[in-house]
Design an enzyme around this catalytic site. Structure first.
Site, PDB file in Angstrom:
ATOM      1  N   ASP A 149       0.875  -1.169   0.000  1.00  0.00           N
ATOM      2  CA  ASP A 149       0.000   0.000   0.000  1.00  0.00           C
ATOM      3  C   ASP A 149       0.913   1.220   0.000  1.00  0.00           C
ATOM      4  O   ASP A 149       1.395   1.643   1.046  1.00  0.00           O
ATOM      5  CB  ASP A 149      -0.910  -0.008   1.231  1.00  0.00           C
ATOM      6  CG  ASP A 149      -1.802   1.222   1.293  1.00  0.00           C
ATOM      7  OD1 ASP A 149      -2.269   1.676   0.240  1.00  0.00           O
ATOM      8  OD2 ASP A 149      -2.035   1.730   2.406  1.00  0.00           O
ATOM      9  N   GLU A 180      -1.346  -1.631  -4.767  1.00  0.00           N
ATOM     10  CA  GLU A 180      -2.594  -0.892  -4.935  1.00  0.00           C
ATOM     11  C   GLU A 180      -2.387   0.243  -5.930  1.00  0.00           C
ATOM     12  O   GLU A 180      -1.390   0.960  -5.882  1.00  0.00           O
ATOM     13  CB  GLU A 180      -3.075  -0.339  -3.591  1.00  0.00           C
ATOM     14  CG  GLU A 180      -4.491   0.172  -3.653  1.00  0.00           C
ATOM     15  CD  GLU A 180      -5.066   0.480  -2.290  1.00  0.00           C
ATOM     16  OE1 GLU A 180      -5.541   1.609  -2.107  1.00  0.00           O
ATOM     17  OE2 GLU A 180      -5.040  -0.420  -1.423  1.00  0.00           O
ATOM     18  N   ASP A 219      -2.444   0.842   7.480  1.00  0.00           N
ATOM     19  CA  ASP A 219      -1.580   0.717   6.294  1.00  0.00           C
ATOM     20  C   ASP A 219      -1.149  -0.728   6.054  1.00  0.00           C
ATOM     21  O   ASP A 219      -1.147  -1.205   4.921  1.00  0.00           O
ATOM     22  CB  ASP A 219      -0.357   1.629   6.436  1.00  0.00           C
ATOM     23  CG  ASP A 219      -0.757   3.099   6.481  1.00  0.00           C
ATOM     24  OD1 ASP A 219      -1.305   3.589   5.479  1.00  0.00           O
ATOM     25  OD2 ASP A 219      -0.528   3.741   7.519  1.00  0.00           O
TER      26      ASP A 219
END
Length: 178
Positions: free
Chosen positions: A13, A72, A144
């Site tokens: 991420d 992502e 996160d």
């Protein structure tokens, strides 16, 4: 009956201040937690932050030897400058994987949430809870790290390279492989 070789997947991420990472192991339909955490970039100039992200992810990759990486995708923010900066963090994360000769798959936040929660518009807390349940963790991971683990889970649940139909030598006609 042949035993399925386990696959180690690194989910990322990306973020300029905090980049989350999570590693899972997929064996057949079973998922197992390996590790997760965050790479926190110092309050430095952009090149300094990107260097921290690159070095941190390369260290994670070298230590845990994942075979595949899921990142992502960046969504377009209200502020185009923020989107461009986040894109640079994402590019740095992809470079960390590519430098280690790892295949990289990309997923939107909507795809990740749909795969993990069953709702593409799920809240962060719902993602954290489902990650905890799917990986049988004693507590919810940080936001996160949970997003990174969710990205890896999305990939394991039929993303590119795992569980996807082999399409080499075929073409799609009217939605079917021919």
């Amino acid at each position: 009956m042949t035993e399925i070789e386990p696959v180690c997947i690194l989910g990322i991420d990306p973020g300029l201040r905090i980049t989350g990472f999570g590693i899972i192991r997929k064996s057949g339909s079973k998922l197992a937690y390996v590790t997760s955490g965050c790479i926190k970039a110092p309050e430095a100039d952009l090149p300094g932050r990107l260097k921290t992200i690159l070095e941190g992810l390369r260290e994670v990759i070298q230590q845990h030897q994942p075979q595949q990486v899921a990142v992502e995708k960046v969504f377009v923010n209200v502020n185009p400058q923020s989107t461009l900066l986040l894109g640079q963090a994402r590019g740095t994360a992809i470079c960390a994987a590519v430098l280690e000769n790892l295949p990289v798959a990309e997923y939107t936040a909507l795809q990740v949430k749909q795969a993990v929660v069953g709702n593409g518009h799920a809240k962060k807390e719902q993602v954290q809870e489902m990650v905890r349940r799917l990986l049988r963790l004693p507590g919810n991971p940080g936001a996160d790290a949970a997003d990174a683990l969710a990205c890896a889970i999305c990939h394991a649940h039929g993303g590119q390279g795992l569980g996807a139909i082999a399409t080499a030598g075929y073409r799609v006609k009217r939605g079917r492989l021919v």
